[in-house]
Each structure stands twice: as structure tokens, then as C-alpha cells.
Design a protein around this motif. Structure first.
Motif, mmCIF file in Angstrom:
data_model
loop_
_atom_site.group_PDB
_atom_site.id
_atom_site.type_symbol
_atom_site.label_atom_id
_atom_site.label_comp_id
_atom_site.label_asym_id
_atom_site.label_seq_id
_atom_site.Cartn_x
_atom_site.Cartn_y
_atom_site.Cartn_z
ATOM 1 N N ALA A 241 0.832 -1.200 0.000
ATOM 2 C CA ALA A 241 0.000 0.000 0.000
ATOM 3 C C ALA A 241 0.869 1.253 0.000
ATOM 4 O O ALA A 241 0.583 2.230 -0.718
ATOM 5 N N ALA A 242 1.951 1.247 0.779
ATOM 6 C CA ALA A 242 2.845 2.402 0.832
ATOM 7 C C ALA A 242 3.546 2.607 -0.507
ATOM 8 O O ALA A 242 3.728 3.744 -0.966
ATOM 9 N N LEU A 243 3.926 1.514 -1.157
ATOM 10 C CA LEU A 243 4.597 1.600 -2.454
ATOM 11 C C LEU A 243 3.656 2.179 -3.503
ATOM 12 O O LEU A 243 4.040 3.059 -4.285
ATOM 13 N N GLU A 244 2.426 1.699 -3.526
ATOM 14 C CA GLU A 244 1.455 2.228 -4.479
ATOM 15 C C GLU A 244 1.173 3.702 -4.211
ATOM 16 O O GLU A 244 1.054 4.513 -5.140
ATOM 17 N N ARG A 245 1.099 4.057 -2.932
ATOM 18 C CA ARG A 245 0.782 5.441 -2.569
ATOM 19 C C ARG A 245 1.905 6.405 -2.961
ATOM 20 O O ARG A 245 1.644 7.482 -3.496
ATOM 21 N N VAL A 246 3.164 5.993 -2.732
ATOM 22 C CA VAL A 246 4.271 6.902 -2.988
ATOM 23 C C VAL A 246 4.456 7.153 -4.481
ATOM 24 O O VAL A 246 5.001 8.190 -4.881
ATOM 25 N N PHE A 247 3.972 6.223 -5.312
ATOM 26 C CA PHE A 247 4.024 6.430 -6.757
ATOM 27 C C PHE A 247 2.684 6.929 -7.306
ATOM 28 O O PHE A 247 2.376 6.744 -8.490
ATOM 29 N N GLY A 248 1.899 7.562 -6.439
ATOM 30 C CA GLY A 248 0.662 8.200 -6.874
ATOM 31 C C GLY A 248 -0.369 7.240 -7.414
ATOM 32 O O GLY A 248 -1.182 7.624 -8.258
ATOM 33 N N HIS A 249 -0.342 5.983 -6.938
ATOM 34 C CA HIS A 249 -1.271 4.939 -7.386
ATOM 35 C C HIS A 249 -1.203 4.726 -8.898
ATOM 36 O O HIS A 249 -2.186 4.324 -9.521
ATOM 37 N N ARG A 250 -0.018 4.988 -9.448
ATOM 38 C CA ARG A 250 0.196 4.725 -10.874
ATOM 39 C C ARG A 250 0.775 3.331 -11.098
ATOM 40 O O ARG A 250 1.020 2.923 -12.228
ATOM 41 N N ILE A 251 1.013 2.609 -9.997
ATOM 42 C CA ILE A 251 1.389 1.193 -10.072
ATOM 43 C C ILE A 251 0.480 0.418 -9.122
ATOM 44 O O ILE A 251 -0.172 1.003 -8.241
ATOM 45 N N ARG A 252 0.442 -0.879 -9.310
ATOM 46 C CA ARG A 252 -0.258 -1.754 -8.375
ATOM 47 C C ARG A 252 0.599 -2.992 -8.169
ATOM 48 O O ARG A 252 1.265 -3.472 -9.091
ATOM 49 N N VAL A 253 0.608 -3.480 -6.958
ATOM 50 C CA VAL A 253 1.401 -4.653 -6.608
ATOM 51 C C VAL A 253 0.491 -5.869 -6.618
ATOM 52 O O VAL A 253 -0.542 -5.891 -5.945
ATOM 53 N N ARG A 254 0.882 -6.872 -7.391
ATOM 54 C CA ARG A 254 0.099 -8.084 -7.510
ATOM 55 C C ARG A 254 1.020 -9.303 -7.423
ATOM 56 O O ARG A 254 2.212 -9.221 -7.695
ATOM 57 N N GLN A 255 0.439 -10.432 -7.087
ATOM 58 C CA GLN A 255 1.208 -11.670 -7.021
ATOM 59 C C GLN A 255 0.961 -12.481 -8.279
ATOM 60 O O GLN A 255 -0.196 -12.734 -8.656
ATOM 61 N N VAL A 256 2.047 -12.884 -8.919
ATOM 62 C CA VAL A 256 1.978 -13.683 -10.139
ATOM 63 C C VAL A 256 2.932 -14.864 -9.972
ATOM 64 O O VAL A 256 4.134 -14.671 -9.755
ATOM 65 N N GLU A 257 2.383 -16.066 -10.055
ATOM 66 C CA GLU A 257 3.168 -17.291 -9.930
ATOM 67 C C GLU A 257 4.044 -17.261 -8.682
ATOM 68 O O GLU A 257 5.219 -17.630 -8.695
ATOM 69 N N GLY A 258 3.457 -16.805 -7.591
ATOM 70 C CA GLY A 258 4.143 -16.836 -6.304
ATOM 71 C C GLY A 258 5.110 -15.707 -6.048
ATOM 72 O O GLY A 258 5.762 -15.681 -4.994
ATOM 73 N N GLN A 259 5.214 -14.743 -6.993
ATOM 74 C CA GLN A 259 6.123 -13.619 -6.806
ATOM 75 C C GLN A 259 5.356 -12.308 -6.885
ATOM 76 O O GLN A 259 4.408 -12.173 -7.673
ATOM 77 N N TRP A 260 5.768 -11.347 -6.048
ATOM 78 C CA TRP A 260 5.156 -10.030 -6.093
ATOM 79 C C TRP A 260 5.791 -9.213 -7.192
ATOM 80 O O TRP A 260 7.015 -9.187 -7.351
ATOM 81 N N ILE A 261 4.942 -8.555 -7.995
ATOM 82 C CA ILE A 261 5.419 -7.721 -9.089
ATOM 83 C C ILE A 261 4.696 -6.384 -9.054
ATOM 84 O O ILE A 261 3.614 -6.268 -8.469
ATOM 85 N N ALA A 262 5.307 -5.369 -9.657
ATOM 86 C CA ALA A 262 4.693 -4.045 -9.757
ATOM 87 C C ALA A 262 4.227 -3.840 -11.197
ATOM 88 O O ALA A 262 5.029 -3.924 -12.138
ATOM 89 N N LEU A 263 2.950 -3.592 -11.361
ATOM 90 C CA LEU A 263 2.355 -3.393 -12.676
ATOM 91 C C LEU A 263 1.951 -1.937 -12.864
ATOM 92 O O LEU A 263 1.414 -1.328 -11.927
ATOM 93 N N PRO A 264 2.203 -1.355 -14.038
ATOM 94 C CA PRO A 264 1.742 0.022 -14.267
ATOM 95 C C PRO A 264 0.230 0.048 -14.412
ATOM 96 O O PRO A 264 -0.379 -0.890 -14.971
ATOM 97 N N CYS A 265 -0.374 1.075 -13.914
ATOM 98 C CA CYS A 265 -1.822 1.258 -14.072
ATOM 99 C C CYS A 265 -2.075 2.003 -15.377
ATOM 100 O O CYS A 265 -1.610 3.147 -15.559
ATOM 101 N N ILE A 266 -2.771 1.377 -16.293
ATOM 102 C CA ILE A 266 -3.055 2.014 -17.586
ATOM 103 C C ILE A 266 -4.546 1.955 -17.860
ATOM 104 O O ILE A 266 -5.283 1.210 -17.238
#
Length: 266
Positions: A241-266
Motif C-alpha cells: 500500500a505504501a509503495l502504491e501510494r508513494v508512486f501516486g497509485h500509478r502502479i499496483r502490486v500483484r502476485q503472479v506465480e508466487g512472486q510479487w510484481i509491480a504493474l503500471p496502471c493504464i
């Protein structure tokens, strides 16, 4: 040995360059044997913080730099530690770092990491050569060990400079943008190396722009506007939540195949 399990601690760190505050009131404890990634927007003060932690940025009378606070290495003030001891216990890889002798072969550049372990004018020992070979092989730079650094590509140079830092075999390794110029396969190699170091007890601190790679660390230290906004586990929802907030909610953190990744919000 560490103090209360902390390899490195910062207390009240502030940096002012001229009249401009760069860092303000940062307190940070970094546990031994863990990998912490420092992240945040451009201009947040990440690199400045890492330089203070490494002891390479200090107050200067003529340069207009004022550094406040204290850094403790295993409970001891870093500023009062003899330079040779500090160099054995803390290895540093700076951002866009230039080697002092581009004409030297890659092997000799990596061997420079062993200087803190050598006596005055003493030749490299068998242990020095073994550590250098290990570091060059760990960074996949062994095959061009005889080539001058000046003849290497940006990615190749970065791997040799990383090998120099690894060759120190210090219990604490600080790296500023170590993935610069590395292609994805070699970024993956770097990730395996860092995880192996941390598993073996080395404390690793790295400034990263690559958020998905940073999320593979044990913990994130999130910096913005010269302040530490959050320090927590990389799998912690509060960290996401802090990571998404500091980047102005222009990214989102999701889990893919057991790993956390940062995806751009488009």
C-alpha cells in the motif's frame, strides 16, 4: 558480530546541500543477513541516503554539504572506524561508477576489491586470487578477465565493477543502481547472487528503480521527499500500500506465480 542483530543503523540522518534539504530525520535499522531494497520516486534522496550509510558522503566545509546524524556499523560509529577496517567490513558499488584505471584488465579491476585485506606493498595471496575468481564467475565476467575495462560494453563494465565489490567479501554490501545496463538474464543472475549472499549471512542494501526486482528483497525502505515513509517486509500488505501510494497509485502490486510484481496502471 552485530548490535542487537542490526548490521547497520542510522539515527537522525539529515543532509543539506547549500540551502536545499535533501534528507530529513531518517532513522533506519537494517538487520544482519537480510536484503533491503531502497525505493522511491526520482529525486527522493535514495542515493544520498545510501552514500551516507556507506560513509562516502560527509560534511564538507567548502562544498556546502552538511550531514547530520550518526551511522552505526554493528553498533559502532562508522565515522570513527579506521578506514582499512571499514573497507573490509563494508563494500560499496556506486551509481555509474567509473574505474580509476580503465586500461587495466577486468581481472585486475576485480582484484582491487582485495586491497583492504592485503598488507602494504604485499602481493595478492592465494585467498585474494580465489575471491577474485569467485566474484568474476558469480557475475559471469570470467570469460573476459584479460580484456581492458575500457573495451567492455556498459553491461560488461557493470558486471566487472560488481565483481570488484563482491571480491571484498565484506559482511555488508551496499549498491546504488546495480542493475544499470544489465539485460534481463543478467538481472536474474544478479538476483540469484544477492539471494545467495543474504542466505549466507551477508547484509545487502541496494537502491533500485526496478520495482519488481525490489519486491524480491526481504524488505523495502520507501523514501520520498527526503524522508523514510515506510520500512517493512516486501510481502507485507502495508508495504504494498505504501509503495502504491508513494508512486501516486500509478502502479499496483500483484502476485503472479508466487512472486510479487509491480504493474503500471493504464
Amino acid at each position: 558480530m552485530t548490535a542487537n542483530g542490526m548490521a547497520l543503523s542510522a539515527r537522525g540522518i539529515g543532509v543539506r546541500i547549500g540551502k536545499q534539504p535533501v534528507l530529513q530525520g531518517i532513522d533506519l535499522d537494517l538487520p544482519a543477513g537480510r536484503w533491503t531494497a531502497v525505493v522511491g520516486p526520482n529525486g527522493a534522496g535514495k542515493s544520498t541516503l545510501l552514500k551516507v550509510l556507506a560513509g562516502v558522503l560527509r560534511s564538507s566545509n567548502g562544498g556546502g554539504v552538511q550531514v547530520d546524524g550518526q551511522v552505526l556499523l554493528a553498533g559502532r560509529p562508522l565515522a570513527g572506524m579506521p578506514a582499512r577496517e571499514r573497507a573490509r567490513r563494508l563494500a560499496w558499488l556506486g551509481q555509474n561508477e567509473e574505474a580509476a584505471a580503465d586500461g587495466l584488465p577486468a581481472y585486475d579491476i576485480a582484484l582491487l576489491g582485495r586491497l583492504p585485506h592485503q598488507g602494504w606493498l604485499a602481493p595478492p595471496s592465494a585467498a585474494d586470487h580465489a575471491a577474485t575468481e569467485w566474484a568474476l564467475r558469480a557475475t559471469q565476467a570470467w570469460d573476459w578477465r584479460h580484456r581492458p575495462l575500457a573495451q567492455l560494453s556498459g553491461g560488461e563494465r557493470q558486471r566487472v565493477l560488481l565483481a570488484r565489490a563482491l571480491a571484498v567479501q565484506a559482511p555488508l554490501l551496499l549498491m546504488d543502481e546495480p542493475l544499470a545496463h544489465l539485460d534481463p538474464p543478467h538481472q536474474a543472475d544478479w538476483l540469484r547472487t544477492v539471494r545467495g549472499l543474504a542466505a549466507g549471512g551477508t547484509t545487502v542494501v541496494s537502491v533500485l528503480h526496478e520495482l519488481t526486482m525490489a519486491l524480491q528483497a526481504d524488505a523495502l525502505a520507501i523514501v520520498a521527499d527526503g524522508r523514510l515513509l515506510h520500512h517493512g517486509g516486501s510481502a507485507d500488505p502495508a508495504t504494498h500500500a505504501a509503495l502504491e501510494r508513494v508512486f501516486g497509485h500509478r502502479i499496483r502490486v500483484r502476485q503472479v506465480e508466487g512472486q510479487w510484481i509491480a504493474l503500471p496502471c493504464i
